[in-house]
Design an enzyme around this catalytic site. Structure first.
Site, PDB file in Angstrom:
ATOM      1  N   ARG A 252       0.871  -1.165   0.000  1.00  0.00           N
ATOM      2  CA  ARG A 252       0.000   0.000   0.000  1.00  0.00           C
ATOM      3  C   ARG A 252       0.910   1.217   0.000  1.00  0.00           C
ATOM      4  O   ARG A 252       1.743   1.383   0.896  1.00  0.00           O
ATOM      5  CB  ARG A 252      -0.895  -0.010   1.244  1.00  0.00           C
ATOM      6  CG  ARG A 252      -1.878   1.163   1.333  1.00  0.00           C
ATOM      7  CD  ARG A 252      -1.364   2.225   2.283  1.00  0.00           C
ATOM      8  NE  ARG A 252      -2.381   3.215   2.633  1.00  0.00           N
ATOM      9  CZ  ARG A 252      -2.135   4.335   3.300  1.00  0.00           C
ATOM     10  NH1 ARG A 252      -0.904   4.609   3.704  1.00  0.00           N
ATOM     11  NH2 ARG A 252      -3.087   5.184   3.579  1.00  0.00           N
ATOM     12  N   LEU A 253       0.810   2.063  -1.014  1.00  0.00           N
ATOM     13  CA  LEU A 253       1.680   3.217  -1.135  1.00  0.00           C
ATOM     14  C   LEU A 253       0.994   4.430  -0.549  1.00  0.00           C
ATOM     15  O   LEU A 253      -0.085   4.844  -1.002  1.00  0.00           O
ATOM     16  CB  LEU A 253       2.043   3.460  -2.597  1.00  0.00           C
ATOM     17  CG  LEU A 253       2.728   2.287  -3.317  1.00  0.00           C
ATOM     18  CD1 LEU A 253       3.171   2.712  -4.702  1.00  0.00           C
ATOM     19  CD2 LEU A 253       3.906   1.748  -2.517  1.00  0.00           C
ATOM     20  N   ASP A 254       1.627   5.005   0.443  1.00  0.00           N
ATOM     21  CA  ASP A 254       1.051   6.099   1.216  1.00  0.00           C
ATOM     22  C   ASP A 254       1.040   7.404   0.422  1.00  0.00           C
ATOM     23  O   ASP A 254       2.057   7.786  -0.174  1.00  0.00           O
ATOM     24  CB  ASP A 254       1.871   6.280   2.502  1.00  0.00           C
ATOM     25  CG  ASP A 254       1.400   7.443   3.341  1.00  0.00           C
ATOM     26  OD1 ASP A 254       0.288   7.364   3.882  1.00  0.00           O
ATOM     27  OD2 ASP A 254       2.149   8.436   3.441  1.00  0.00           O
ATOM     28  N   GLU A 286      -2.920   4.979  -1.786  1.00  0.00           N
ATOM     29  CA  GLU A 286      -3.656   6.045  -1.121  1.00  0.00           C
ATOM     30  C   GLU A 286      -3.402   7.280  -1.973  1.00  0.00           C
ATOM     31  O   GLU A 286      -2.253   7.704  -2.119  1.00  0.00           O
ATOM     32  CB  GLU A 286      -3.180   6.292   0.306  1.00  0.00           C
ATOM     33  CG  GLU A 286      -3.989   7.405   0.970  1.00  0.00           C
ATOM     34  CD  GLU A 286      -3.348   7.955   2.236  1.00  0.00           C
ATOM     35  OE1 GLU A 286      -4.096   8.517   3.055  1.00  0.00           O
ATOM     36  OE2 GLU A 286      -2.121   7.846   2.397  1.00  0.00           O
ATOM     37  N   ASP A 307     -13.253   8.668  -0.078  1.00  0.00           N
ATOM     38  CA  ASP A 307     -14.578   9.245  -0.291  1.00  0.00           C
ATOM     39  C   ASP A 307     -15.652   8.398   0.382  1.00  0.00           C
ATOM     40  O   ASP A 307     -16.633   8.927   0.923  1.00  0.00           O
ATOM     41  CB  ASP A 307     -14.886   9.342  -1.788  1.00  0.00           C
ATOM     42  CG  ASP A 307     -14.177  10.503  -2.470  1.00  0.00           C
ATOM     43  OD1 ASP A 307     -13.400  11.207  -1.797  1.00  0.00           O
ATOM     44  OD2 ASP A 307     -14.406  10.704  -3.675  1.00  0.00           O
ATOM     45  N   HIS A 309     -15.310   6.416   3.096  1.00  0.00           N
ATOM     46  CA  HIS A 309     -15.262   6.647   4.534  1.00  0.00           C
ATOM     47  C   HIS A 309     -15.812   8.010   4.891  1.00  0.00           C
ATOM     48  O   HIS A 309     -16.596   8.158   5.836  1.00  0.00           O
ATOM     49  CB  HIS A 309     -13.826   6.544   5.055  1.00  0.00           C
ATOM     50  CG  HIS A 309     -13.688   7.066   6.451  1.00  0.00           C
ATOM     51  ND1 HIS A 309     -13.445   8.398   6.718  1.00  0.00           N
ATOM     52  CD2 HIS A 309     -13.811   6.455   7.659  1.00  0.00           C
ATOM     53  CE1 HIS A 309     -13.423   8.583   8.025  1.00  0.00           C
ATOM     54  NE2 HIS A 309     -13.628   7.427   8.619  1.00  0.00           N
ATOM     55  N   GLN A 378      -8.047   7.816  10.054  1.00  0.00           N
ATOM     56  CA  GLN A 378      -9.353   8.381  10.374  1.00  0.00           C
ATOM     57  C   GLN A 378      -9.704   8.246  11.853  1.00  0.00           C
ATOM     58  O   GLN A 378     -10.570   8.961  12.346  1.00  0.00           O
ATOM     59  CB  GLN A 378     -10.430   7.722   9.506  1.00  0.00           C
ATOM     60  CG  GLN A 378     -10.117   7.721   8.014  1.00  0.00           C
ATOM     61  CD  GLN A 378     -10.045   9.105   7.399  1.00  0.00           C
ATOM     62  OE1 GLN A 378     -10.292  10.108   8.062  1.00  0.00           O
ATOM     63  NE2 GLN A 378      -9.687   9.174   6.122  1.00  0.00           N
ATOM     64  N   GLY A 380      -6.833   7.835  14.290  1.00  0.00           N
ATOM     65  CA  GLY A 380      -5.697   8.452  14.967  1.00  0.00           C
ATOM     66  C   GLY A 380      -5.547   9.933  14.721  1.00  0.00           C
ATOM     67  O   GLY A 380      -4.925  10.634  15.530  1.00  0.00           O
TER      68      GLY A 380
END
Length: 588
Positions: A252-254, A286, A307, A309, A378, A380
């Site tokens: 997963r690329l931040d 992301e 979107d 969330h 979302q 933290g």
């Protein structure tokens, strides 16, 4: 030195060759503990290299100026902290017990995001794996492991992306965790931060200034310059290392929207696809840009659907401060677009950003989107780290879990969500530098000054200090809660939903496409998908306190979050705080 050469040491029969790109240095010396310093030869284009008769376990650093001794920015391990010695390791020495593991196809994915430190290090996560498998999870996503300063951190302050932080365990223990997961049929994903380095220990600024573009600024300072071949190679080799040497199944690329050279992202994906073959490897973004054109075969499998969330959260909590302001009004219509088309913003201006955002996404399959109710950001990034279980009506949250886990979008749970963990997840750090720790504490409190609850200075003082050890300890979920009410009932609810997903949804996901969704009330939506086998999946959900009027054709009931809800739906009424899933087989 070729652009695609590995950064970091290369082991061979006579020892190792050490390499460093230091175009801002007049000369570099290799210093290995227990040996005389070795001047490194200039290898062209800013590269330096040296050979040394060393064995795995050797500790080394580079002297890039008379008064600056630095660790290897591509070290595969650190002895202690990011300011100390790097350690030479032999990745080939680990003997994989499940070397025949070929991974799982993307459509089977049910993600579970966790923080390794909060779960007890690699050993603690390894002990969790049978429980997660029995829950119905297929892929465990680890928050970033890159070495960071201090003994605790979210992971987004890493400065050595090749080196897993030693506070979690050894590289061998990380491999044993991955190995164990594969033996249980679980994939392991890793969150990678390629858009910035943390504020303490990023020595590249001192001896490789061209690594950064001073003309482009990000929230973390000068942008990383991905137009430079050595920079591109650095991060490409890092990604390949995790996939090859640790047999990680997905990355997963931040926050890739913070990478100025967007074409490099495509080049990264293509290189990974060409070099990692013979097994399932998945790439997830992301991306605030909602760049749907990257979510195609050969590039990226999916994107975190922020979107989704951001639309669901105000429907469940009534909150509208901060970026929720762009999602709070007309929430049911916005949720319908998320379910029916993927992204909410597909080129429209987003007021919070003050500019257009996104690309058209209705043509994409639902599996191109990772949907979630909670994640590390979302939860933290709230001042007090509250989870939804502390913010939403329990029945509405039960209905939302059903929508999440039965929707054809790829679902993700955040650690402890499955039993409604009472522990918050706070923002925590462990910076040894007291001035940096103070700046982070004050910056954190300033960040929330415009929120109504924190207008007063005394209220802001109540926001936990990120650097205090108690903030980290408070963020560790307690699985023993799941043995008590109401947590046990929440856990059983998630287990039941995931059992339905595995039996009824996943076998039909290949080729599934949305068939439209519509708002049927202020907080109610009905959505339909044509599944891969021709069946029609219908999900009707109502988070509001009032019933909604809706027409739904009869079909087999997969799930109803309240007894008798499906009968009410058949009569034209969707009860409050309810989700119903129906499946109309292709033979009907």
């Amino acid at each position: 030195m070729p652009d695609k050469s590995l950064w970091g040491p290369l082991l061979h029969d006579d020892g190792a060759t050490f390499r460093l790109w230091a175009p801002s240095s007049d000369g570099v010396t290799l210093e290995v503990e227990g040996m005389d310093p070795v001047p490194m030869r200039a290898a062209g284009e800013g590269w330096y290299a040296a050979d040394a008769p060393v064995k795995p376990g050797a500790r080394y650093r580079f002297r890039v100026s008379p008064d600056l001794l630095v660790p290897d920015p591509a070290a595969r391990a650190q002895a202690e902290d990011v300011h100390g010695a790097s350690v030479l390791i032999d990745h080939a020495s680990y003997r994989w017990r499940h070397a025949d593991w070929r991974g799982r196809p993307w459509h089977e994915t049910v993600l579970y995001e966790l923080h390794v430190g909060a779960c007890g290090g690699y050993a603690g996560v390894r002990a969790m794996l049978p429980r997660l498998r029995d829950l119905g999870i297929t892929a465990v996503e680890l928050m970033p492991l890159a070495a960071f300063p201090g003994d605790r951190n979210w992971g987004y302050d890493g400065v050595q992306p090749f080196a897993p932080d030693p506070s979690y365990g050894t590289p061998e223990e990380l491999k044993a965790l991955v190995d164990e997961a594969h033996g249980l049929g679980l994939s392991i994903f890793l969150d990678c931060v390629f858009n910035h380095f943390g504020p303490d220990g990023a020595y590249l600024h001192a001896y490789a200034r061209p690594f950064f573009d001073e003309g482009i600024h990000t929230p973390w300072g000068a942008a990383i310059d991905f137009t430079k071949p050595p920079v591109r190679a650095y991060f490409e080799e890092c990604a390949l290392m995790w996939l090859r040497d640790y047999r990680i199944d997905g990355l997963r690329l931040d926050a890739v929207h913070a990478i100025a050279d967007q074409p490099w992202l495509d080049a990264l994906a293509r290189r990974i696809r060409s070099e990692i073959t013979g097994r399932e490897v998945h790439l997830v973004l992301e991306n605030e840009g909602n760049t749907a054109s990257k979510l195609v075969p050969g590039l990226y499998d999916a994107q975190w659907n922020d979107d989704g969330h951001n639309t669901l959260h105000p429907l469940l909590t009534g909150e509208r401060e901060g970026y929720y302001e762009d999602f709070a009004d007309d929430g049911a219509r916005k949720l319908a677009r998320v379910l029916g088309e993927g992204f909410l913003f597909q080129g429209e201006e987003m007021p919070h950003l003050g500019r257009p955002r996104g690309e058209a996404s209705a043509h994409l399959p639902p599996t191109a989107f990772v949907l979630f109710l909670q994640n590390h950001d979302q939860v933290g990034n709230r001042a007090m780290g509250e989870r939804l279980s502390a913010l939403a009506d329990p029945e509405a949250l039960r209905a939302a879990a059903a929508l999440l886990l039965l929707s054809p979008q790829i679902p993700m749970l955040f650690m402890g969500e499955e039993w409604g963990a009472s522990a918050p997840f706070l923002f925590f750090t462990g910076f040894p530098d007291p001035e940096l720790a103070k700046a982070v504490r004050e910056g954190r409190r300033k960040e929330f000054a415009h929120f109504a609850a924190f207008q007063d200075e005394s209220a802001r003082e109540s926001i936990p200090d990120p650097n205090h050890p108690a903030t980290f300890e408070a963020s560790r979920p307690d699985p023993a809660e799941a043995q008590r009410l109401p947590h046990g009932a929440i856990l059983e609810h998630h287990k039941a939903l995931l059992a339905i997903r595995h039996a009824e949804i996943i076998p039909r996901l290949r080729g599934a496409m949305a068939q439209g969704a519509e708002a049927v009330g202020d907080a109610a939506v009905i959505a339909r998908w044509r599944m891969g086998d021709g069946a029609t999946l219908t999900i009707a959900t109502n988070f509001g306190a009032d019933p909604a009027q809706v027409k739904a054709q009869g079909a087999r009931i997969l799930f109803e979050s309240k007894p008798g809800a499906a009968s009410s739906l058949a009569a034209g009424t969707l009860p409050p705080r309810t989700t119903i899933a129906l499946l109309d087989s292709p033979t009907r």
